[in-house]
Write an enzyme that holds these catalytic residues in place. Structure first.
Site, PDB file in Angstrom:
ATOM      1  N   CYS A  43       0.860  -1.103   0.099  1.00  0.00           N
ATOM      2  CA  CYS A  43       0.027   0.097  -0.145  1.00  0.00           C
ATOM      3  C   CYS A  43       0.900   1.325   0.058  1.00  0.00           C
ATOM      4  CB  CYS A  43      -0.732  -0.081   1.231  1.00  0.00           C
ATOM      5  SG  CYS A  43      -2.394   1.092   0.995  1.00  0.00           S
TER       6      CYS A  43
ATOM      7  N   HIS B 239      -3.618  -5.428   0.456  1.00  0.00           N
ATOM      8  CA  HIS B 239      -3.034  -5.930   1.644  1.00  0.00           C
ATOM      9  C   HIS B 239      -2.979  -7.254   1.601  1.00  0.00           C
ATOM     10  CE1 HIS B 239      -2.541  -1.893   3.981  1.00  0.00           C
ATOM     11  NE2 HIS B 239      -3.510  -1.590   3.073  1.00  0.00           N
TER      12      HIS B 239
ATOM     13  N   GLU C 163      -1.322  -9.104   3.385  1.00  0.00           N
ATOM     14  CA  GLU C 163      -1.385  -9.786   4.694  1.00  0.00           C
ATOM     15  C   GLU C 163      -2.705  -9.903   5.620  1.00  0.00           C
ATOM     16  OE1 GLU C 163      -0.953  -6.640   3.991  1.00  0.00           O
ATOM     17  OE2 GLU C 163      -2.027  -5.191   5.455  1.00  0.00           O
TER      18      GLU C 163
END
Ligand code: MN
Length: 242
Positions: A115, A217, A219
Site C-alpha cells: 500500500c 493488503h 497480509e
C-alpha cells in the site's frame, strides 16, 4: 530451515483521547507480524527514527524489509503541491520510509512494500502519485472498500512474466483500501499489475536489489487463509533467504 530476520517498518499513531491524548505510539498492524512469522521469518519492528543516519545500522543483519501501509505521502516529496484530495500525512514517517528503502538498496536487502509502502518505493526512485484517485484518475473506480478487510474487492490483471505473475497467475481478486496510487512509474521499475480501471496495483524493480510493491493488503487476506496470498508471503521469504 534457517530462520531469517524480517524488519517491518512501523508507523506512528497519534493517540486521541484517553489518558495520554496526543501521545505518539509506534505500531504496526499485527497481520504483518503474523504473516512474516508464518512464512518462516522472525519479525523485527522498525520504529520511525528521527536521525536518519541511524537507519543503516537499524537495518544491519536483516534479511528482508516489509514497508507497511499508512498515511498519505507528503506530496512535496515527489515534487507536487498538495491538491484538494491530499489526506493526512506525517513527513517524518515518509522521510524514514525513503531512508529505509535507500539503506535496504545499499545493503542489498529485499523489500516488499505494501500500500503506502509501494508508493514510497516509487517515490524513493523518482516516481509520482495520484494524490486522490477520484479527482485525478481518469475513470477510476472504487478503491476504498467497505467490505471486511480480508474480502477480495476488485480484479487485477498481472504480467505473466513477473515475480507476481509467477506466484498469483494472470488474474486475481484483491482487497482495496487506498485513495492514492502510482501515477508516474519510477525509472528502473515496471508495472506488473493493474486494476480493472487501469490503476497501478503492483510494481517491480527491473534489476538490482529485489523490490516489489503491491497496492492491496496481502497480509489481511493471508491472515484469513487466502492460499495465493499466503504463497506470496512464502515466496518473498524465499527471496530473502537467497
Ligand atoms: Mn485497488
Amino acid at each position: 530451515m534457517k530462520k531469517i530476520k524480517i524488519g517491518i517498518a512501523a508507523n506512528i499513531l497519534i493517540v486521541e483521547g484517553g489518558m495520554l491524548p496526543g501521545i505518539y505510539r509506534s505500531y504496526v498492524n499485527h497481520d504483518y507480524v503474523e504473516c512474516v512469522e508464518k512464512s518462516g521469518g522472525i519479525p523485527i519492528l522498525l520504529p520511525v527514527l528521527s536521525d536518519l543516519d541511524n537507519v543503516k545500522s537499524q537495518l544491519k543483519g536483516l534479511d528482508g524489509i516489509i514497508l507497511s501501509g499508512g498515511y498519505d505521502i507528503d506530496s512535496t516529496l515527489y515534487g507536487e503541491e498538495p491538491t484538494a484530495g491530499q489526506g493526512f500525512s506525517m513527513r517524518e514517517i515518509d522521510l524514514f520510509y525513503l531512508a529505509v528503502i535507500r539503506a535496504a538498496d545499499a545493503l542489498s536487502i529485499p523489500v516488499f512494500g505494501i500500500c503506502k509502502g509501494m508508493q514510497a518505493i516509487n517515490v524513493a526512485f523518482g516516481g509520482t502519485l495520484f494524490q486522490d484517485l477520484k479527482i485525478q484518475g481518469k475513470n477510476a473506480g472504487q478503491h476504498l472498500q467497505q467490505a471486511p478487510r480480508q474480502n477480495a474487492f476488485h480484479h487485477i490483471e498481472i504480467e505473466k512474466d513477473s515475480f507476481l505473475g509467477k506466484v498469483l497467475g494472470e488474474r486475481e481478486m484483491v482487497n482495496s483500501f487506498h485513495h492514492q496510487s502510482v501515477k508516474g512509474i519510477a525509472p528502473g521499475f515496471r508495472v506488473t499489475a493493474k486494476a480493472f480501471d487501469g490503476v497501478i496495483e503492483a510494481i517491480e524493480r527491473n534489476e538490482g536489489t529485489f523490490m516489489l510493491g503491491v497496492q492491496w493488503h496481502p497480509e489481511m487476506m493471508a491472515r484469513f487463509g487466502h492460499e495465493k496470498m499466503t504463497m506470496l508471503w512464502k515466496q518473498f521469504s524465499h527471496k530473502c533467504r537467497k
